[in-house]
Design an enzyme around this catalytic site. Structure first.
Site, PDB file in Angstrom:
ATOM      1  N   LYS A 190      36.923  55.707 -10.781  1.00 22.33           N
ATOM      2  CA  LYS A 190      35.845  55.472  -9.814  1.00 22.33           C
ATOM      3  C   LYS A 190      34.850  54.455 -10.362  1.00 22.33           C
ATOM      4  O   LYS A 190      34.561  54.425 -11.564  1.00 22.33           O
ATOM      5  CB  LYS A 190      35.147  56.798  -9.513  1.00 22.33           C
ATOM      6  CG  LYS A 190      34.059  56.730  -8.448  1.00 22.33           C
ATOM      7  CD  LYS A 190      33.440  58.110  -8.234  1.00 22.33           C
ATOM      8  CE  LYS A 190      32.338  58.085  -7.195  1.00 22.33           C
ATOM      9  NZ  LYS A 190      31.719  59.418  -7.016  1.00 22.33           N
ATOM     10  N   SER A 265      31.565  60.896  -2.273  1.00 22.20           N
ATOM     11  CA  SER A 265      31.571  59.454  -2.496  1.00 22.20           C
ATOM     12  C   SER A 265      32.786  58.933  -3.266  1.00 22.20           C
ATOM     13  O   SER A 265      32.941  57.727  -3.450  1.00 22.20           O
ATOM     14  CB  SER A 265      30.308  59.046  -3.264  1.00 22.20           C
ATOM     15  OG  SER A 265      30.278  59.636  -4.552  1.00 22.20           O
ATOM     16  N   SER A 289      30.933  65.105  -4.066  1.00 21.75           N
ATOM     17  CA  SER A 289      31.602  63.802  -4.067  1.00 21.75           C
ATOM     18  C   SER A 289      33.062  63.852  -4.495  1.00 21.75           C
ATOM     19  O   SER A 289      33.799  62.887  -4.272  1.00 21.75           O
ATOM     20  CB  SER A 289      30.844  62.823  -4.968  1.00 21.75           C
ATOM     21  OG  SER A 289      29.622  62.460  -4.370  1.00 21.75           O
TER      22      SER A 289
END
Length: 297
Positions: A190, A265, A289
């Site tokens: 990420k 996210s 997330s």
């Protein structure tokens, strides 16, 4: 007193951190509010302009003082922690975890038709000589490179670095010396984590790359194990919502229904796993997330 408490807490744990005094920093004084207070239609208009014009968004961001922590230079050399980094041991032993045992792969090679490839599948295929990490990564890069079918899942890919890691892994398997069960397994990271040689933007137009370089601890452990990091995955802009609708970097849509979001996210990582591009992807969770995209995808 603190030393005694520290020794007591270490009992029954592996990797329990030593007590460490933090840096001395100047007292923090909250800056006055410089941005205008907006409500209703003016707020909607301002928000729309901020998303369309990067200069406005950058100005408003700096004006709020959100980046004040970046001005505390004493924190530059402090590595962020991604818990859990402490392993609780069984009550009957205080020995370290058995690293040699963890390198054993019991799963035998089998065809993986009609399902996504797992980390165990890759490892068994490499050991059986059915595949090489170089073959896997070459095919994968063809799917995720710029303007390809799945490129929206990634914000940055450096093909030469990825291929070099794959070739090194292939050589280790050919010599019968893989580093771990993750050696040669493709993974995604990420954009919230640091990765040496890559940019970091938290999915935004703003550059948050560490000036002194370096790689986050959890990602470094993957590299040490031989995992092949194929790139930085997409995320909701600044991690500030749960859809992964990202007007700045592109929005990966749900693989099960493209009329829906992946959730965020960590949406790019969820997309990469749900599509079968990688069996494992890094995410970070402060309020859902990881949990939200895992449930959506």
């Amino acid at each position: 007193m603190s030393s005694t408490v520290d020794q007591k807490n270490q009992q029954g744990f592996y990797g329990y951190p030593q007590i460490r005094e933090g840096p001395e920093t100047p007292p923090y004084a909250a800056p006055p509010g410089n941005n205008p207070v907006l409500r209703g239609l003016p707020l909607a208009i301002a928000g729309s302009l901020a998303t369309k014009f990067n200069l406005i968004g950058s100005f408003l961001w700096s004006n709020t003082g959100f980046g004040i922590l970046r001005q505390i230079r004493e924190l530059d050399d402090y590595e962020p922690r991604y818990d859990p980094t402490v392993i609780k041991l069984h009550k009957s032993t205080n020995n370290k975890p058995n690293a040699e045992a963890s390198n054993d792969i019991s799963a035998e090679y089998q065809e993986a038709s009609n399902r996504h490839y797992s980390a165990a599948y890759y490892t068994s295929a490499y050991k059986a000589g059915k595949l090489t990490p170089t073959q896997v990564i070459t095919g994968l890069l063809d799917q995720i490179s710029a303007k390809k079918q799945h490129s929206v899942a990634f914000l940055q890919i450096i093909p030469e670095k990825v291929l070099a890691a794959a070739e090194a892994s292939t050589a280790r398997y050919q010599s019968g010396q893989p580093l771990s069960p993750l050696d040669g397994v493709p993974v995604a990271v990420k954009d919230e984590a640091d990765l040496d040689g890559y940019d970091k933007s938290f999915g935004s137009p703003i550059d948050y790359t560490r000036k002194n370089g370096g790689t986050s601890w959890c990602v470094k452990k993957w590299e040490d194990a031989g995992a092949i990091i194929v790139g930085k995955s997409n995320m909701h802009e600044l991690g500030l919502d749960t859809t992964n609708n990202n007007p700045s970097k592109g929005t990966p849509l749900n693989l099960h229904n493209p009329s829906y979001y992946t959730g965020g996210s960590s949406g790019g990582s969820a997309y990469a796993v749900a599509s079968g591009l990688v069996p494992i992807a890094h995410g970070a969770d402060g309020g859902g997330s990881i949990r939200i995209p895992a449930a959506y995808c």
